[in-house]
Design an enzyme around this catalytic site. Structure first.
Site, PDB file in Angstrom:
ATOM      1  N   SER A 137       0.809  -1.230   0.000  1.00 11.97           N
ATOM      2  CA  SER A 137       0.000   0.000   0.000  1.00 11.97           C
ATOM      3  C   SER A 137       0.835   1.268   0.000  1.00 11.97           C
ATOM      4  O   SER A 137       1.902   1.333   0.618  1.00 11.97           O
ATOM      5  CB  SER A 137      -0.866  -0.019   1.266  1.00 11.97           C
ATOM      6  N   GLU A 145       0.140   3.615   1.753  1.00 10.89           N
ATOM      7  CA  GLU A 145       0.202   4.043   3.162  1.00 10.89           C
ATOM      8  C   GLU A 145       1.599   3.824   3.730  1.00 10.89           C
ATOM      9  O   GLU A 145       1.974   4.434   4.729  1.00 10.89           O
ATOM     10  CB  GLU A 145      -0.808   3.250   4.007  1.00 10.89           C
ATOM     11  N   TYR A 195      -1.544   0.322  10.678  1.00 13.80           N
ATOM     12  CA  TYR A 195      -1.821  -0.338   9.383  1.00 13.80           C
ATOM     13  C   TYR A 195      -0.624  -0.177   8.449  1.00 13.80           C
ATOM     14  O   TYR A 195      -0.154  -1.146   7.842  1.00 13.80           O
ATOM     15  CB  TYR A 195      -3.084   0.272   8.750  1.00 13.80           C
TER      16      TYR A 195
HETATM   17  P1  NAP Z   1     -11.410  -4.585   1.858  1.00 13.84           P
HETATM   18  O1  NAP Z   1     -12.591  -4.267   0.984  1.00 13.84           O
HETATM   19  O2  NAP Z   1     -11.366  -4.068   3.242  1.00 13.84           O
HETATM   20  O3  NAP Z   1     -11.271  -6.188   1.905  1.00 13.84           O
HETATM   21  C1  NAP Z   1     -10.455  -6.819   2.831  1.00 13.84           C
HETATM   22  C2  NAP Z   1     -10.715  -8.315   2.775  1.00 13.84           C
HETATM   23  O4  NAP Z   1      -9.887  -8.982   3.743  1.00 13.84           O
HETATM   24  C3  NAP Z   1     -12.163  -8.721   3.099  1.00 13.84           C
HETATM   25  O5  NAP Z   1     -12.551  -9.752   2.234  1.00 13.84           O
HETATM   26  C4  NAP Z   1     -12.042  -9.255   4.523  1.00 13.84           C
HETATM   27  O6  NAP Z   1     -13.028 -10.167   4.881  1.00 13.84           O
HETATM   28  C5  NAP Z   1     -10.683  -9.937   4.437  1.00 13.84           C
HETATM   29  N1  NAP Z   1     -10.101 -10.260   5.729  1.00 13.84           N
HETATM   30  C6  NAP Z   1      -9.935  -9.438   6.801  1.00 13.84           C
HETATM   31  N2  NAP Z   1      -9.356 -10.105   7.809  1.00 13.84           N
HETATM   32  C7  NAP Z   1      -9.159 -11.374   7.383  1.00 13.84           C
HETATM   33  C8  NAP Z   1      -8.615 -12.537   7.974  1.00 13.84           C
HETATM   34  N3  NAP Z   1      -8.148 -12.562   9.233  1.00 13.84           N
HETATM   35  N4  NAP Z   1      -8.546 -13.673   7.233  1.00 13.84           N
HETATM   36  C9  NAP Z   1      -9.033 -13.691   5.967  1.00 13.84           C
HETATM   37  N5  NAP Z   1      -9.584 -12.635   5.366  1.00 13.84           N
HETATM   38  C10 NAP Z   1      -9.648 -11.485   6.064  1.00 13.84           C
HETATM   39  O7  NAP Z   1     -10.061  -4.124   1.141  1.00 13.84           O
HETATM   40  P2  NAP Z   1      -9.779  -3.786  -0.413  1.00 13.84           P
HETATM   41  O8  NAP Z   1     -10.002  -2.343  -0.619  1.00 13.84           O
HETATM   42  O9  NAP Z   1     -10.442  -4.787  -1.274  1.00 13.84           O
HETATM   43  O10 NAP Z   1      -8.201  -3.998  -0.458  1.00 13.84           O
HETATM   44  C11 NAP Z   1      -7.629  -5.268  -0.766  1.00 13.84           C
HETATM   45  C12 NAP Z   1      -6.208  -5.321  -0.226  1.00 13.84           C
HETATM   46  O11 NAP Z   1      -5.431  -4.285  -0.823  1.00 13.84           O
HETATM   47  C13 NAP Z   1      -6.076  -5.112   1.281  1.00 13.84           C
HETATM   48  O12 NAP Z   1      -4.986  -5.885   1.709  1.00 13.84           O
HETATM   49  C14 NAP Z   1      -5.741  -3.636   1.414  1.00 13.84           C
HETATM   50  O13 NAP Z   1      -5.046  -3.406   2.621  1.00 13.84           O
HETATM   51  C15 NAP Z   1      -4.868  -3.453   0.198  1.00 13.84           C
HETATM   52  N6  NAP Z   1      -4.854  -2.101  -0.379  1.00 13.84           N
HETATM   53  C16 NAP Z   1      -6.017  -1.486  -0.687  1.00 13.84           C
HETATM   54  C17 NAP Z   1      -5.983  -0.236  -1.288  1.00 13.84           C
HETATM   55  C18 NAP Z   1      -7.256   0.476  -1.664  1.00 13.84           C
HETATM   56  O14 NAP Z   1      -7.182   1.688  -1.920  1.00 13.84           O
HETATM   57  N7  NAP Z   1      -8.390  -0.211  -1.749  1.00 13.84           N
HETATM   58  C19 NAP Z   1      -4.749   0.364  -1.578  1.00 13.84           C
HETATM   59  C20 NAP Z   1      -3.579  -0.315  -1.261  1.00 13.84           C
HETATM   60  C21 NAP Z   1      -3.634  -1.575  -0.677  1.00 13.84           C
HETATM   61  P3  NAP Z   1     -14.450  -9.696   5.513  1.00 13.84           P
HETATM   62  O15 NAP Z   1     -15.310  -9.340   4.323  1.00 13.84           O
HETATM   63  O16 NAP Z   1     -14.893 -10.904   6.245  1.00 13.84           O
HETATM   64  O17 NAP Z   1     -14.183  -8.508   6.387  1.00 13.84           O
HETATM   65  N1  GDD Z   2     -12.343   7.413   6.269  1.00 16.49           N
HETATM   66  C1  GDD Z   2     -12.445   8.739   6.380  1.00 16.49           C
HETATM   67  N2  GDD Z   2     -13.566   9.277   6.937  1.00 16.49           N
HETATM   68  N3  GDD Z   2     -11.421   9.510   5.947  1.00 16.49           N
HETATM   69  C2  GDD Z   2     -11.550  10.861   6.038  1.00 16.49           C
HETATM   70  C3  GDD Z   2     -12.687  11.466   6.585  1.00 16.49           C
HETATM   71  C4  GDD Z   2     -13.746  10.632   7.066  1.00 16.49           C
HETATM   72  O1  GDD Z   2     -14.756  11.091   7.565  1.00 16.49           O
HETATM   73  N4  GDD Z   2     -12.522  12.804   6.519  1.00 16.49           N
HETATM   74  C5  GDD Z   2     -11.339  13.037   5.964  1.00 16.49           C
HETATM   75  N5  GDD Z   2     -10.733  11.847   5.674  1.00 16.49           N
HETATM   76  C6  GDD Z   2      -9.383  11.705   5.098  1.00 16.49           C
HETATM   77  C7  GDD Z   2      -8.480  10.803   5.939  1.00 16.49           C
HETATM   78  O2  GDD Z   2      -7.951  11.541   7.046  1.00 16.49           O
HETATM   79  C8  GDD Z   2      -7.445  10.421   4.893  1.00 16.49           C
HETATM   80  O3  GDD Z   2      -6.438  11.410   4.828  1.00 16.49           O
HETATM   81  C9  GDD Z   2      -8.215  10.429   3.570  1.00 16.49           C
HETATM   82  O4  GDD Z   2      -9.483  11.049   3.849  1.00 16.49           O
HETATM   83  C10 GDD Z   2      -8.474   9.041   2.978  1.00 16.49           C
HETATM   84  O5  GDD Z   2      -9.020   8.210   3.979  1.00 16.49           O
HETATM   85  P1  GDD Z   2      -9.610   6.743   3.632  1.00 16.49           P
HETATM   86  O6  GDD Z   2     -10.591   6.834   2.528  1.00 16.49           O
HETATM   87  O7  GDD Z   2     -10.058   6.150   4.916  1.00 16.49           O
HETATM   88  O8  GDD Z   2      -8.363   5.967   3.019  1.00 16.49           O
HETATM   89  P2  GDD Z   2      -6.829   5.883   3.476  1.00 16.49           P
HETATM   90  O9  GDD Z   2      -6.033   6.701   2.494  1.00 16.49           O
HETATM   91  O10 GDD Z   2      -6.645   6.157   4.905  1.00 16.49           O
HETATM   92  O11 GDD Z   2      -6.528   4.330   3.263  1.00 16.49           O
HETATM   93  C11 GDD Z   2      -6.959   3.642   2.076  1.00 16.49           C
HETATM   94  O12 GDD Z   2      -5.958   3.718   1.089  1.00 16.49           O
HETATM   95  C12 GDD Z   2      -4.733   3.044   1.419  1.00 16.49           C
HETATM   96  C13 GDD Z   2      -3.774   3.254   0.247  1.00 16.49           C
HETATM   97  O13 GDD Z   2      -3.139   4.482   0.393  1.00 16.49           O
HETATM   98  C14 GDD Z   2      -7.282   2.207   2.483  1.00 16.49           C
HETATM   99  O14 GDD Z   2      -7.911   1.555   1.401  1.00 16.49           O
HETATM  100  C15 GDD Z   2      -6.034   1.434   2.828  1.00 16.49           C
HETATM  101  O15 GDD Z   2      -6.357   0.064   3.043  1.00 16.49           O
HETATM  102  C16 GDD Z   2      -5.062   1.570   1.656  1.00 16.49           C
HETATM  103  O16 GDD Z   2      -3.873   0.864   1.902  1.00 16.49           O
END
Ligand code: NAP
Ligand code: GDD
Length: 320
Positions: free
Chosen positions: A123, A125, A147
């Site tokens: 990520s 992050e 995280y």
């Molecule tokens: P998500 O919607 O939160 O999905 C996370 C998945 O992990 C869900 O299916 C969840 O199951 C499963 N999970 C959680 N704990 C587990 C455990 N102990 N054993 C097995 N499965 C478990 O996340 P996403 O947005 O699809 O992201 C997919 C991956 O990419 C994650 O690793 C995330 O950290 C990473 N990532 C995401 C982003 C982004 O912007 N979306 C960016 C960079 C990296 P449940 O449905 O049961 O909760």
């Molecule tokens: N969730 C949330 N809720 N975020 C807020 C809010 C709110 O009410 N208001 C402002 N934000 C700001 C957060 O402080 C952050 O800076 C930004 O919006 C994005 O927040 P999220 O959408 O929660 O995503 P994230 O960037 O913290 O994390 C996501 O992206 C990562 C990749 O950079 C997640 O999907 C992570 O799993 C992923 O790795």
């Protein structure tokens, strides 16, 4: 028919990746943890075409036995505790799943068949308090949440198994990617859903935290293609995946509200409750390596992403 195992199948990315792999002719084995209620909303339309098996990144045995039974050639590790604020309230669980869980899966692969190709969902992050702008594969990490710290571990253990055991272990450093299937608590979906509610007279305000945070937001459907491409290369590597553009949360609000003819300033209320103990202020990718080596390009612009998400929530609410 190649077989792929996808952990996190019930998540946003799991559902898009399963669709992509099915289209490419894979047998898809999705791993879902046991829960007391059904949690297949995002993959219900795929249930006739994929196999869903129970498994948990916290349970080594479950990972070993599913690899033994289904004999995949590729494993995509998308499972994680992925919501950043929860990582402060549940830091040990986040570490166990998001960090050590990666080791458990790599160990299972090493024991069952070290030739399996492995994708780790790393990520942006990990860049946290960014050491350079934009961020590339060579930018040092400075995570700002439990995280982010857990993902740094997941990334390095992936690199370490590649170097120690000659395993095909790739790490995709993905910047934020969103879609109508995004979890409701993430800021983009929270905004899109609130705009739809306000537009239909079902809500009066939207409470948010830091509006100045900047993210490199793309469309999740595009990003799963990059995951697959990483496992089709001759050698395993690390790749940054993003759009190369950054936008503030405030801009997301502006476009989302104006899409339905509203001014966000009349509805958005800033609330301390949503501020984070340590913020990631600015993320912007340098995706040159992915463009050159994977030939990967995002296809959805920022504005298209925002309006797609608002339209989808409007349609969903009108239907219900
Ligand atoms: P998500 O919607 O939160 O999905 C996370 C998945 O992990 C869900 O299916 C969840 O199951 C499963 N999970 C959680 N704990 C587990 C455990 N102990 N054993 C097995 N499965 C478990 O996340 P996403 O947005 O699809 O992201 C997919 C991956 O990419 C994650 O690793 C995330 O950290 C990473 N990532 C995401 C982003 C982004 O912007 N979306 C960016 C960079 C990296 P449940 O449905 O049961 O909760
Ligand atoms: N969730 C949330 N809720 N975020 C807020 C809010 C709110 O009410 N208001 C402002 N934000 C700001 C957060 O402080 C952050 O800076 C930004 O919006 C994005 O927040 P999220 O959408 O929660 O995503 P994230 O960037 O913290 O994390 C996501 O992206 C990562 C990749 O950079 C997640 O999907 C992570 O799993 C992923 O790795």
């Amino acid at each position: 028919m190649p077989t792929a195992v996808v952990t996190g199948i019930t998540g946003q990315d799991g559902s898009y990746l399963a669709e992509l792999l099915l289209k490419k002719g894979y047998r898809v084995i999705g791993v879902a943890r046991r829960s007391s209620t059904v949690n297949d909303e995002r993959i219900r339309h795929l249930l006739d075409d994929i196999t869903v098996v129970q498994g948990d990144l916290q349970d080594q045995g479950s990972l070993l036995s599913l690899l033994e039974e289904y004999k995949p050639t590729e494993v995509y590790n998308l499972a994680a505790q992925s919501f950043v604020p929860t990582s402060w309230s549940q830091p040990a669980l986040t570490g166990d799943v998001t960090a050590i869980g990666v080791t458990r899966l790599l160990e299972a692969i090493r024991f069952v068949n070290p030739k399996i190709r492995f994708y780790q969902a790393s990520s942006s992050e990990m860049f946290g308090k960014v050491m350079e702008v934009p961020q590339s594969e060579d930018t040092p990490f400075y995570p700002r949440s439990p995280y982010g710290v857990a993902k740094v571990y997941g990334h390095w253990i992936t690199v370490n198994y590649r170097e120690s055991f000659d395993m095909f272990a790739a790490s995709g450093i993905l910047f934020n990617h969103e879609s109508p299937r995004r979890g409701m608590e993430f800021v983009t979906r929270k905004i899109a859903n609130a705009v739809a509610h306000i537009n239909l007279g079902l809500a009066k305000e939207l409470r948010l935290g830091n509006l100045e945070a900047q993210r490199d937001w793309g469309f999740a459907g595009d990003y799963v293609e990059a995951m697959w491409l990483m496992l089709q290369q001759d050698y395993p590597d690390n790749y940054v995946i993003g759009t190369g553009e950054t936008h503030a949360v405030r801009e997301f609000c502006e476009i989302a509200f104006s899409h339905v003819g509203l001014d966000y300033k009349e509805f958005v209320v800033q609330d301390e409750k949503f501020y984070r103990p340590a913020e990631v202020d600015l993320l912007i990718s340098d995706p040159a390596k992915a463009r050159n080596q994977l030939k990967w390009e995002p296809s959805v612009s920022f504005k298209e992403l925002v309006t797609m998400m608002v339209d989808s929530d409007l349609a969903r609410l009108k239907k219900s």
